[in-house]
Design a protein around this motif. Sequence first.
Motif, mmCIF file in Angstrom:
data_model
loop_
_atom_site.group_PDB
_atom_site.id
_atom_site.type_symbol
_atom_site.label_atom_id
_atom_site.label_comp_id
_atom_site.label_asym_id
_atom_site.label_seq_id
_atom_site.Cartn_x
_atom_site.Cartn_y
_atom_site.Cartn_z
ATOM 1 N N GLY A 136 0.811 -1.205 0.000
ATOM 2 C CA GLY A 136 0.000 0.000 0.000
ATOM 3 C C GLY A 136 0.846 1.258 0.000
ATOM 4 O O GLY A 136 2.078 1.207 0.092
ATOM 5 N N GLY A 137 0.176 2.400 -0.102
ATOM 6 C CA GLY A 137 0.894 3.665 -0.098
ATOM 7 C C GLY A 137 -0.036 4.819 -0.364
ATOM 8 O O GLY A 137 -1.260 4.651 -0.442
ATOM 9 N N VAL A 138 0.560 5.989 -0.493
ATOM 10 C CA VAL A 138 -0.175 7.211 -0.806
ATOM 11 C C VAL A 138 0.146 7.583 -2.247
ATOM 12 O O VAL A 138 1.317 7.794 -2.585
ATOM 13 C CB VAL A 138 0.214 8.359 0.143
ATOM 14 N N VAL A 139 -0.869 7.629 -3.075
ATOM 15 C CA VAL A 139 -0.677 7.900 -4.499
ATOM 16 C C VAL A 139 -1.708 8.902 -4.988
ATOM 17 O O VAL A 139 -2.723 9.148 -4.327
ATOM 18 C CB VAL A 139 -0.761 6.610 -5.337
ATOM 19 N N GLN A 140 -1.466 9.442 -6.174
ATOM 20 C CA GLN A 140 -2.433 10.334 -6.797
ATOM 21 C C GLN A 140 -3.409 9.553 -7.653
ATOM 22 O O GLN A 140 -3.102 8.444 -8.114
ATOM 23 C CB GLN A 140 -1.706 11.363 -7.655
ATOM 24 N N ALA A 141 -4.554 10.134 -7.862
ATOM 25 C CA ALA A 141 -5.545 9.511 -8.742
ATOM 26 C C ALA A 141 -4.918 9.233 -10.110
ATOM 27 O O ALA A 141 -4.140 10.037 -10.618
ATOM 28 C CB ALA A 141 -6.754 10.420 -8.893
ATOM 29 N N GLY A 142 -5.251 8.068 -10.643
ATOM 30 C CA GLY A 142 -4.711 7.647 -11.916
ATOM 31 C C GLY A 142 -3.472 6.776 -11.807
ATOM 32 O O GLY A 142 -3.042 6.186 -12.806
ATOM 33 N N SER A 143 -2.924 6.678 -10.605
ATOM 34 C CA SER A 143 -1.713 5.880 -10.381
ATOM 35 C C SER A 143 -2.049 4.402 -10.244
ATOM 36 O O SER A 143 -3.229 4.014 -10.224
ATOM 37 C CB SER A 143 -1.007 6.355 -9.112
ATOM 38 N N SER A 144 -0.993 3.613 -10.113
ATOM 39 C CA SER A 144 -1.134 2.167 -9.932
ATOM 40 C C SER A 144 -0.387 1.722 -8.680
ATOM 41 O O SER A 144 0.594 2.345 -8.267
ATOM 42 C CB SER A 144 -0.563 1.417 -11.129
ATOM 43 N N LEU A 145 -0.886 0.659 -8.093
ATOM 44 C CA LEU A 145 -0.216 -0.012 -6.987
ATOM 45 C C LEU A 145 -0.394 -1.507 -7.156
ATOM 46 O O LEU A 145 -1.396 -1.959 -7.726
ATOM 47 C CB LEU A 145 -0.801 0.408 -5.633
ATOM 48 N N ARG A 146 0.545 -2.253 -6.609
ATOM 49 C CA ARG A 146 0.420 -3.705 -6.592
ATOM 50 C C ARG A 146 0.522 -4.171 -5.147
ATOM 51 O O ARG A 146 1.552 -4.006 -4.504
ATOM 52 C CB ARG A 146 1.513 -4.364 -7.419
ATOM 53 N N LEU A 147 -0.553 -4.762 -4.675
ATOM 54 C CA LEU A 147 -0.583 -5.298 -3.320
ATOM 55 C C LEU A 147 -0.197 -6.768 -3.333
ATOM 56 O O LEU A 147 -0.475 -7.482 -4.299
ATOM 57 C CB LEU A 147 -1.971 -5.143 -2.707
ATOM 58 N N SER A 148 0.412 -7.196 -2.244
ATOM 59 C CA SER A 148 0.761 -8.603 -2.069
ATOM 60 C C SER A 148 0.221 -9.086 -0.735
ATOM 61 O O SER A 148 0.088 -8.310 0.214
ATOM 62 C CB SER A 148 2.281 -8.793 -2.070
ATOM 63 N N CYS A 149 -0.064 -10.359 -0.682
ATOM 64 C CA CYS A 149 -0.499 -10.979 0.569
ATOM 65 C C CYS A 149 0.065 -12.389 0.600
ATOM 66 O O CYS A 149 -0.178 -13.171 -0.320
ATOM 67 C CB CYS A 149 -2.018 -11.000 0.646
ATOM 68 N N THR A 150 0.785 -12.695 1.649
ATOM 69 C CA THR A 150 1.406 -14.003 1.785
ATOM 70 C C THR A 150 0.828 -14.731 2.987
ATOM 71 O O THR A 150 0.664 -14.149 4.064
ATOM 72 C CB THR A 150 2.923 -13.869 1.933
#
Length: 114
Positions: free
Chosen positions: A9-23
């Motif tokens: 997770g993180g703080v991003v601007q609209a239109g950005s991308s993030l990749r979450l992981s869960c183990t």
Amino acid sequence: QVQLVESGGGVVQAGSSLRLSCTSSERIDSRDGWAWYRQAPGSQRVLIATSPNDEITRYADAVKGRFTISRDNALNTVYLQMNNLKPEDTGVYFCNLLYRPMPWGQGTQVTVSS
């Protein structure tokens, strides 16, 4: 200890991308189902994406076409690729198994600014 650990997770601007992981600390195979949930501020946790097995994925209307759930069974990990993020995607994201739920992890915070 049985546990799920979310990250990315993180703080991003609209239109950005993030990749979450869960183990998972438990071994995962192709028969296990995975799910991602989102809990917006002041709201209940809601289901947003599922991978019932290796071949099927389903999405809530709010994220369909923008989010992609995927999995790596060898790593006991599920991912959530989030593209074109919107402010309404802000919240804490959690994962869990569909058929044998584990204790909830701490989640990972996603904040999308406009």
